[in-house]
Design a protein around this motif. Structure first.
Motif, mmCIF file in Angstrom:
data_model
loop_
_atom_site.group_PDB
_atom_site.id
_atom_site.type_symbol
_atom_site.label_atom_id
_atom_site.label_comp_id
_atom_site.label_asym_id
_atom_site.label_seq_id
_atom_site.Cartn_x
_atom_site.Cartn_y
_atom_site.Cartn_z
ATOM 1 N N MET A 1 -0.241 -0.709 -6.503
ATOM 2 C CA MET A 1 0.397 -0.232 -7.728
ATOM 3 C C MET A 1 0.201 1.270 -7.893
ATOM 4 O O MET A 1 1.113 1.979 -8.252
ATOM 5 C CB MET A 1 -0.163 -1.008 -8.911
ATOM 6 C CG MET A 1 0.474 -0.694 -10.220
ATOM 7 S SD MET A 1 -0.273 -1.704 -11.503
ATOM 8 C CE MET A 1 1.004 -1.640 -12.689
ATOM 9 N N ASN A 3 -0.140 3.561 -5.688
ATOM 10 C CA ASN A 3 0.598 4.360 -4.721
ATOM 11 C C ASN A 3 1.992 4.711 -5.196
ATOM 12 O O ASN A 3 2.554 5.712 -4.790
ATOM 13 C CB ASN A 3 0.674 3.629 -3.375
ATOM 14 C CG ASN A 3 -0.687 3.524 -2.713
ATOM 15 O OD1 ASN A 3 -1.591 4.279 -3.033
ATOM 16 N ND2 ASN A 3 -0.827 2.579 -1.805
ATOM 17 N N SER A 4 2.603 3.876 -6.059
ATOM 18 C CA SER A 4 3.966 4.127 -6.499
ATOM 19 C C SER A 4 4.035 4.983 -7.762
ATOM 20 O O SER A 4 5.118 5.332 -8.195
ATOM 21 C CB SER A 4 4.685 2.799 -6.740
ATOM 22 O OG SER A 4 4.057 2.106 -7.800
ATOM 23 N N PHE A 5 2.919 5.325 -8.345
ATOM 24 C CA PHE A 5 2.880 6.104 -9.580
ATOM 25 C C PHE A 5 3.110 7.574 -9.250
ATOM 26 O O PHE A 5 2.406 8.147 -8.433
ATOM 27 C CB PHE A 5 1.526 5.927 -10.274
ATOM 28 C CG PHE A 5 1.505 6.437 -11.687
ATOM 29 C CD1 PHE A 5 1.786 5.588 -12.735
ATOM 30 C CD2 PHE A 5 1.198 7.755 -11.968
ATOM 31 C CE1 PHE A 5 1.759 6.041 -14.040
ATOM 32 C CE2 PHE A 5 1.169 8.221 -13.269
ATOM 33 C CZ PHE A 5 1.456 7.358 -14.314
ATOM 34 N N GLU A 6 4.106 8.173 -9.884
ATOM 35 C CA GLU A 6 4.417 9.592 -9.671
ATOM 36 C C GLU A 6 3.741 10.429 -10.751
ATOM 37 O O GLU A 6 4.043 10.300 -11.927
ATOM 38 C CB GLU A 6 5.934 9.818 -9.717
ATOM 39 C CG GLU A 6 6.685 9.234 -8.542
ATOM 40 C CD GLU A 6 6.405 9.968 -7.240
ATOM 41 O OE1 GLU A 6 6.191 11.200 -7.266
ATOM 42 O OE2 GLU A 6 6.382 9.292 -6.200
ATOM 43 N N ALA A 50 -2.166 2.037 -13.666
ATOM 44 C CA ALA A 50 -1.902 2.350 -12.257
ATOM 45 C C ALA A 50 -3.201 2.493 -11.462
ATOM 46 O O ALA A 50 -3.167 2.755 -10.265
ATOM 47 C CB ALA A 50 -1.077 3.632 -12.154
#
Length: 159
Positions: A1, A3-6, A50
Motif C-alpha cells: 500500500m 509503495n503506491s502513495f504519491e 499508507a
C-alpha cells in the motif's frame, strides 16, 4: 500500500515537521506548510494509512537513565536451522537493553546496539544472557567511544 502513495511537497514538509516534533498540532503544522488544519489532518491520516508514518514517539537520554555504555555487538549462530533462528529472535526481543538488532551479511550473522550501565554489567549480560545459549557460537563487541552522529529523522527529499 505504501509503495503506491504519491508524496507531494506538502506531505514531505509535514513528515519533516513531525519527525522533529511529533507534538505539533495540526494548526501549527498548517501554518508552516501554508494549508488548513483540516487538510493537514486528512494528509496525516492518509500518511498513517499508507504506513509511511508508522509511529509517534520521543527520544530519551540513555545516560540520564544510568546507561554509560553503548556497545555494537556482532553475533554468529552455531547453526541456521529454524529452531535456533526462532530461539535467537525470541531472546533478542525479550532483552530490553538490546535496542536494535539486524540480520547482516559478512562474518557475523547479526549486529545489535546494546545498552549497559558499565563494562562489568555488559560482561555479565554477554556471559549470562547470550554466551550461555548453545545456539550462539561467537560474538564480537565494539564499545562506542563517542557518538558522532545520531539521527532518527528519515530524509524527506525525493531522489
Amino acid at each position: 500500500m505504501a509503495n503506491s502513495f504519491e508524496l507531494d511537497q506538502i506531505d514531505r514538509k509535514i513528515l519533516e515537521l513531525l519527525q522533529f516534533n511529533s507534538r505539533l498540532s495540526n494548526q501549527e503544522i498548517a501554518s508552516q506548510v501554508g494549508s488548513s488544519a483540516s487538510s493537514v489532518w486528512r494528509r496525516i491520516n492518509a500518511l498513517e494509512e499508507a504506513e509511511i508514518i508508522t509511529a509517534y514517539g520521543l527520544t530519551v537520554s540513555p545516560e540520564k537513565l544510568g546507561y554509560g555504555e553503548l556497545v555494537l555487538l556482532q553475533v554468529s549462530l552455531e547453526q541456521h536451522n529454524d529452531d535456533y533462528l526462532e530461539e535467537f529472535t525470541q531472546l533478542v526481543r525479550s532483552i530490553p537493553e538490546i535496542l536494535e538488532c539486524y540480520a547482516t551479511t559478512g562474518e557475523y550473522d547479526y549486529v545489535m546496539k546494546v545498552l549497559a550501565t558499565d563494562m562489568r554489567s555488559y560482561h555479565r549480560f554477554l556471559r549470562n544472557r547470550l554466551m550461555s545459549k548453545a545456539f550462539i557460537s561467537k560474538t564480537f563487541s565494539q564499545v562506542v567511544m563517542e557518538k558522532i552522529k545520531f539521527q532518527k529523522v528519515v530524509p524527506t527529499a525525493s531522489g
